[in-house]
Design an enzyme around this catalytic site. Sequence first.
Site, mmCIF file in Angstrom:
data_model
loop_
_atom_site.group_PDB
_atom_site.id
_atom_site.type_symbol
_atom_site.label_atom_id
_atom_site.label_comp_id
_atom_site.label_asym_id
_atom_site.label_seq_id
_atom_site.Cartn_x
_atom_site.Cartn_y
_atom_site.Cartn_z
ATOM 1 N N SER A 1 9.763 -2.360 2.466
ATOM 2 C CA SER A 1 8.922 -2.191 0.955
ATOM 3 C C SER A 1 7.647 -1.325 1.325
ATOM 4 O O SER A 1 7.024 -1.637 2.381
ATOM 5 C CB SER A 1 8.747 -3.555 0.429
ATOM 6 O OG SER A 1 7.988 -3.255 -0.702
ATOM 7 N N TYR B 1 6.356 -12.307 0.037
ATOM 8 C CA TYR B 1 7.400 -11.340 -0.109
ATOM 9 C C TYR B 1 6.877 -10.222 0.881
ATOM 10 O O TYR B 1 7.603 -9.474 1.660
ATOM 11 C CB TYR B 1 7.285 -10.862 -1.480
ATOM 12 C CG TYR B 1 8.371 -9.579 -1.536
ATOM 13 C CD1 TYR B 1 9.678 -9.458 -1.605
ATOM 14 C CD2 TYR B 1 7.717 -8.156 -1.677
ATOM 15 C CE1 TYR B 1 10.496 -8.412 -1.776
ATOM 16 C CE2 TYR B 1 8.339 -7.158 -1.823
ATOM 17 C CZ TYR B 1 9.865 -7.230 -1.859
ATOM 18 O OH TYR B 1 10.383 -6.112 -2.144
#
Length: 283
Positions: free
Chosen positions: A174, A187
């Site tokens: 990400s 995350y």
Amino acid sequence: MSGKDAEIHEDGLPGHESRLHPAPEWRPRYPGSGRLTGKVALVTGADSGIGRAVAVLFAREGADVAILYLCEHDDAAETAQAVRDEGRRAVTIAGDVGDKSFCERAVAQVVNELGGLHVLVNNAGEQHPDQDIVDITEEQLRRTFQTNIFGMFFMVQAARPHLSEGAAVINCTSVTMYQGASELLDYSSTKGAITAFTRSLSENLIKDKIRVNAVAPGPIWTPLNPSGGASKKKLATFGQDTPMGRPGQPNEVAPAFLFLACEDASYMSGQVLHPNGGTIVNG
């Protein structure tokens, strides 16, 4: 992690794509050219979002596809039908990638039903927004790491005996790994681990001519964020802070996975592609 839907995601994740408005754009944008003819691909988190777009694009390029997902059976069935509409075989397998035994059973089923495994896409993931690090519970921390990074280890461990020369592993990291994310501490930490895992696994498997790469999407319009993965404040301006001023669509990300899966990327391993709306990162 539990196998019961209600016990896995108390905040609504992973979320139904069929309930998302506006609907994400996941259908391939161009005709196929046979770049994955004869291949079998396994895509985790393939019921919706980026995973669905990848699964259908792979099918358009000639691959049979195994669709692994957690619990959104209606979305998974739609993805499978879209794969079949492309003239390819589809297998749907529900379960938790954070469970090592599930990963082993799933890979065995894929090899048995589809005849092998050539491309592994580790896309499944979850996120939970918190404004302060002290708000992250031990349960949430363990669950996020279990799904996002342990699940990748488990999937590769299960797939490894079936991967041979020319195979490809593609992991979903990400933009938060590179930029950080103030309300996604756990995350973004898993995404940093995924990037390191990608680079190290590449070094480990390259001698056997198995390529390992990753894709680091920016803000993409999928069920993940609207179903509890982002705060209401973040959703109100989702994607507007990118240079392009908008969130991306799943079918704008899937071609990066296709490139890394096929022979077009035969000289690439240990690398990360960045479909992120123009955000410049170091990596």
